[in-house]
Design a protein around this motif. Structure first.
Motif, short mmCIF file in Angstrom:
data_model
loop_
_atom_site.label_atom_id
_atom_site.label_comp_id
_atom_site.label_asym_id
_atom_site.label_seq_id
_atom_site.Cartn_x
_atom_site.Cartn_y
_atom_site.Cartn_z
N GLN A 203 62.81 104.48 8.00
CA GLN A 203 62.50 106.00 7.43
C GLN A 203 61.96 107.42 8.09
N ILE B 61 55.97 110.41 0.54
CA ILE B 61 56.70 110.11 -0.76
C ILE B 61 55.91 110.79 -1.51
N ASN C 258 56.93 111.06 -5.79
CA ASN C 258 56.95 110.33 -7.16
C ASN C 258 58.35 108.80 -6.69
N GLN D 144 60.08 109.04 -3.88
CA GLN D 144 61.25 109.76 -2.50
C GLN D 144 60.22 110.17 -1.62
N VAL D 145 61.32 109.84 -0.45
CA VAL D 145 61.03 110.14 0.66
C VAL D 145 61.13 111.53 0.93
N PHE D 146 60.58 112.20 1.63
CA PHE D 146 60.14 113.30 2.60
C PHE D 146 59.87 113.36 3.80
N LYS E 274 62.00 117.13 3.55
CA LYS E 274 63.07 117.63 3.46
C LYS E 274 63.41 116.06 2.22
N GLU E 275 63.95 116.70 1.31
CA GLU E 275 64.47 114.46 1.40
C GLU E 275 64.95 114.31 1.63
N ALA E 276 64.76 112.41 1.31
CA ALA E 276 65.63 111.91 2.91
C ALA E 276 66.62 111.04 1.83
N ASN F 90 68.57 108.42 0.68
CA ASN F 90 67.99 107.14 -0.31
C ASN F 90 69.66 105.93 -0.10
N ASN G 254 53.31 107.85 -4.75
CA ASN G 254 53.25 109.21 -4.12
C ASN G 254 52.38 108.84 -2.19
#
Length: 367
Positions: free
Chosen positions: A144, A153, A155, A157-159, A163-165, A167, A253
Motif C-alpha cells: 500500500q 487509513i 474509515n 479507506q487507505v490514503f 490522496k485516496e488510494a 481499492n 482508522n
C-alpha cells in the motif's frame, strides 16, 4: 609416398566409462543445482495458505513469484537443504552457523504501490526468535505504501500522501447483515464470494464480502440491511502497531505514519521513537536505550536517526481477516522475496475430487 596412420586405443590411458549409477547421480546433482539456482535467483513457487488476500488470491492458489523483478536476494543461510521448509519434524533444515550479510542483486525495477509482494514475516525478527531472515515464514500481501510515503487509513479507506488510494477490484471487508429470518441460499453466497464470520443474533450476521456482493445482496427480499463494520476513529486497539496508547489507532482508522526511506533522517523524541524504535533496533541492529529524557543509540546520545534501509507497508485485500502491517508495522527491504506474477494452479479443498481444480484460475495473471 603414402602415409598410413593407425591409431589404436590404449586401454591403460583411456578413461573408464561412467557407470549407469554414476550417470544418474551426476544427472540428479546437475538438476538440483539448476533448480536451486532458478528457485534461489529467478523464480519460486508459493502456495496461498490463508484467506488474507481473498478475493484477489484464494486459499489453494499456487503462484509463481519472480525474484528478478526487484532483484534476487542472496541467501542469508547458504547451507540449507533445498526444497524443504525451514523446520521439518522439529529439525532445522538449514545451518545458521554460517550467515551472510544482506545482499540484493540488480533487478528490473522496484516495488510500486499496489504490487502484490511475497516477503518474510517481520514479527519473527528479534533475539526471542533467532531466525535468519530468509528462513522466516513467507507471507503475501499488497503493497500500500512505499518508502517515503505518508499513509493513513480513514474509515477503512487507505490514503497515500493525502490522496485516496484505489481499492483492489475484489477487495473484501466485513458487513453486518440483518435478515428477515430466511436463510440466504448457499449457492448465492458461493457465487458472490460471501462467507459468514460470526452470528451476532438470530437474524444478524457478520459477513465478509466484496463491495460488489454487498450491493447485489441489498436487492434480495430477505435482507433488511447491510452495514459496513468500521472501528470508530479514536478507538485504541492494543493489537495494532505500535501497540501504544499514545496512538489511538485501529484496523479501520490508522495513522498518518511516514514510511522510512533509506537516507531519510527523523528527529528522535517520545513519539518518533515509539513509531520507529523497532526498525532502528531490530531491523537495523542498533542498541537503543532511554536515559531520562535522553535517547541513546549504541551508547551515544542521539537527537535524530538516519535509516539504512527502505521500508514498505503491506496489507491484505481481505481487510478484516488479514494479519499485516497494521499489526506488526513496516516491512524492511531485506525481507522482500519477490513479486507475485501468475497463478499457475488452484484447488478448492471444500469440493469433491471431480470439482476440486479451479480451472478458471489456472495460468491467471495476478494484479
Amino acid at each position: 609416398m603414402n602415409w598410413k596412420l593407425n591409431f589404436k586405443r590404449n586401454p591403460k590411458t583411456e578413461k573408464a566409462k561412467k557407470s549407469k549409477t554414476r550417470e544418474w547421480v551426476d544427472a540428479i546433482v546437475f538438476a538440483v543445482v539448476v533448480a536451486t539456482f532458478v528457485r534461489g535467483l529467478l523464480f519460486s513457487a508459493y502456495a496461498i495458505p490463508s484467506g488474507s488476500m481473498e478475493g484477489t488470491e484464494l486459499t489453494g492458489d499456487y503462484l509463481f513469484v519472480s525474484k528478478i523483478n526487484y532483484g534476487p536476494r542472496v541467501a542469508n543461510t547458504p547451507l540449507a537443504i533445498p526444497f524443504t521448509e525451514p523446520v521439518m519434524y522439529g529439525i532445522k533444515t538449514y545451518w545458521d552457523a554460517l550467515q551472510l550479510p544482506y545482499l540484493r542483486l540488480p533487478g528490473f525495477g522496484h516495488i510500486k504501490n499496489r504490487d502484490i509482494v511475497v516477503f518474510n514475516k517481520p514479527d519473527e525478527a528479534g533475539p526471542e526468535y533467532n531466525i535468519p531472515v530468509d528462513e522466516r515464514t513467507t507471507l503475501i500481501k499488497r503493497c500500500q505504501a512505499i518508502p517515503g510515503d505518508l499513509l493513513a487509513i480513514v474509515n477503512g479507506q487507505v490514503f497515500i500522501n493525502g490522496k485516496e488510494a484505489p481499492n483492489a477490484p475484489k477487495q473484501q471487508t466485513s458487513y453486518t447483515v440483518v435478515t428477515t429470518g430466511l436463510n440466504i441460499n448457499p449457492d448465492v453466497m458461493q457465487d458472490l464470494n460471501i462467507s459468514i464470520r460470526q452470528q451476532l443474533a438470530p437474524d444478524t450476521f457478520e459477513m465478509i464480502m466484496p463491495e460488489s456482493a454487498a450491493t447485489t445482496l441489498k436487492g434480495y427480499s430477505n435482507i433488511k440491511s447491510i452495514t459496513p463494520v468500521i472501528a470508530p476513529a479514536g478507538t485504541y486497539d492494543a493489537e495494532i502497531f505500535p501497540h501504544n496508547e499514545k496512538f489511538k489507532w485501529n484496523l479501520d482508522n490508522y495513522g498518518p505514519i511516514r514510511l522510512p526511506k533509506k537516507g531519510w533522517t527523523t528527529p528522535l523524541n517520545d513519539s518518533t521513537l515509539t513509531l520507529y524504535r523497532r526498525a532502528i533496533e531490530v531491523y537495523e541492529n542498533n542498541k537503543v536505550a532511554v536515559n531520562g529524557k535522553e535517547i541513546l543509540i549504541n551508547g551515544k546520545k542521539a537527537d535524530s536517526y538516519t535509516f539504512k534501509m527502505d521500508y514498505y507497508w503491506m496489507m491484505g485485500d481481505n481487510r478484516h481477516d488479514s494479519l499485516d502491517s497494521r499489526f506488526w508495522g513496516y516491512v524492511p527491504e531485506d525481507h522482500v522475496v519477490g513479486k507475485a506474477m501468475i497463478t499457475f494452479f488452484s484447488t478448492d479443498s471444500t469440493q469433491n475430487i471431480f470439482n476440486r481444480i479451479r480451472w478458471n484460475r489456472v495460468l491467471r495473471p495476478i494484479n
